[in-house]
Write an enzyme that holds these catalytic residues in place. Sequence first.
Site, mmCIF file in Angstrom:
data_model
loop_
_atom_site.group_PDB
_atom_site.id
_atom_site.type_symbol
_atom_site.label_atom_id
_atom_site.label_comp_id
_atom_site.label_asym_id
_atom_site.label_seq_id
_atom_site.Cartn_x
_atom_site.Cartn_y
_atom_site.Cartn_z
ATOM 1 N N CYS A 13 0.829 -1.218 0.000
ATOM 2 C CA CYS A 13 0.000 0.000 0.000
ATOM 3 C C CYS A 13 0.858 1.260 0.000
ATOM 4 O O CYS A 13 1.029 1.916 -1.027
ATOM 5 C CB CYS A 13 -0.953 0.020 1.190
ATOM 6 S SG CYS A 13 -2.173 -1.319 1.145
ATOM 7 N N ARG A 14 1.387 1.615 1.175
ATOM 8 C CA ARG A 14 2.033 2.926 1.296
ATOM 9 C C ARG A 14 3.375 3.047 0.583
ATOM 10 O O ARG A 14 3.612 4.030 -0.131
ATOM 11 C CB ARG A 14 2.214 3.276 2.787
ATOM 12 C CG ARG A 14 0.902 3.507 3.494
ATOM 13 C CD ARG A 14 1.079 3.513 4.992
ATOM 14 N NE ARG A 14 1.451 2.194 5.492
ATOM 15 C CZ ARG A 14 1.787 1.924 6.727
ATOM 16 N NH1 ARG A 14 1.833 2.897 7.611
ATOM 17 N NH2 ARG A 14 2.090 0.700 7.093
ATOM 18 N N SER A 15 4.286 2.071 0.795
ATOM 19 C CA SER A 15 5.618 2.265 0.199
ATOM 20 C C SER A 15 5.622 2.149 -1.330
ATOM 21 O O SER A 15 6.371 2.883 -1.973
ATOM 22 C CB SER A 15 6.679 1.372 0.854
ATOM 23 O OG SER A 15 6.399 0.009 0.703
ATOM 24 N N ASP A 123 -1.686 3.776 8.003
ATOM 25 C CA ASP A 123 -1.906 2.582 7.196
ATOM 26 C C ASP A 123 -3.336 2.603 6.631
ATOM 27 O O ASP A 123 -4.300 2.599 7.399
ATOM 28 C CB ASP A 123 -1.715 1.357 8.094
ATOM 29 C CG ASP A 123 -1.647 0.070 7.305
ATOM 30 O OD1 ASP A 123 -2.065 0.079 6.135
ATOM 31 O OD2 ASP A 123 -1.179 -0.927 7.861
HETATM 32 P P1 4NP Z 1 1.271 -1.242 3.865
HETATM 33 O O1 4NP Z 1 -0.170 -1.780 4.313
HETATM 34 O O2 4NP Z 1 2.192 -1.440 5.041
HETATM 35 O O3 4NP Z 1 1.010 0.197 3.595
HETATM 36 O O4 4NP Z 1 1.677 -2.019 2.654
HETATM 37 C C1 4NP Z 1 -0.350 -3.074 4.821
HETATM 38 C C2 4NP Z 1 -0.555 -4.110 3.958
HETATM 39 C C3 4NP Z 1 -0.748 -5.386 4.452
HETATM 40 C C4 4NP Z 1 -0.715 -5.608 5.807
HETATM 41 C C5 4NP Z 1 -0.478 -4.557 6.673
HETATM 42 C C6 4NP Z 1 -0.295 -3.287 6.168
HETATM 43 N N1 4NP Z 1 -0.936 -6.912 6.313
HETATM 44 O O5 4NP Z 1 -1.030 -7.060 7.539
HETATM 45 O O6 4NP Z 1 -0.987 -7.873 5.539
#
Ligand code: 4NP
Length: 154
Positions: A13-15, A123
């Site tokens: 998502c974010r990175s 997040d």
């Molecule tokens: P990200 O978001 O850190 O911005 O890529 C997430 C994507 C998946 C999960 C947690 C945060 N997960 O727990 O699977």
Amino acid sequence: MKSVLFVCLGNICRSPLAEGAFRAEAARLGLEVVVDSAGAGDWHAGEPPDARAQAVARRHGVDISGLRARQVRADDFRRFTHVIALDHGNLANLRKLAPADATAELSLLLDHVEGRAGQAVADPWFGDEAGFEVTWAEVAAAARALAKHFSRRG
Ligand code: 4NP
């Protein structure tokens, strides 16, 4: 040459949004810089960005569909000049993971945005489409600030 690694929790998502926004901004300014992103965990390794992340990037003219998630590794702290965390948990994790001979400068993404130092990019995973627009606005502001900073420093 400068090289930047953006790090969040899942790298879906974010990175990848930060990577896409920064690639676009660097291209716009003609900056030569190596850009990548990674996650603290390996749960999504090999997967493309979340469909909602791909959609928000596309709405802003950036294609991140070709990116694939991977986990951050010790070598990243020597290969990249800058390792940039999306939130405080990610930054704390990076400080723990960094090997003794790490050369990368660690920071929080929003440290690079005037008036937002010390703040986290939330997040958006459990949220809705609107949350992803907030994420995009934050990573895009940081991408502009970082690219400007790098172009000044040469
Ligand atoms: P990200 O978001 O850190 O911005 O890529 C997430 C994507 C998946 C999960 C947690 C945060 N997960 O727990 O699977």
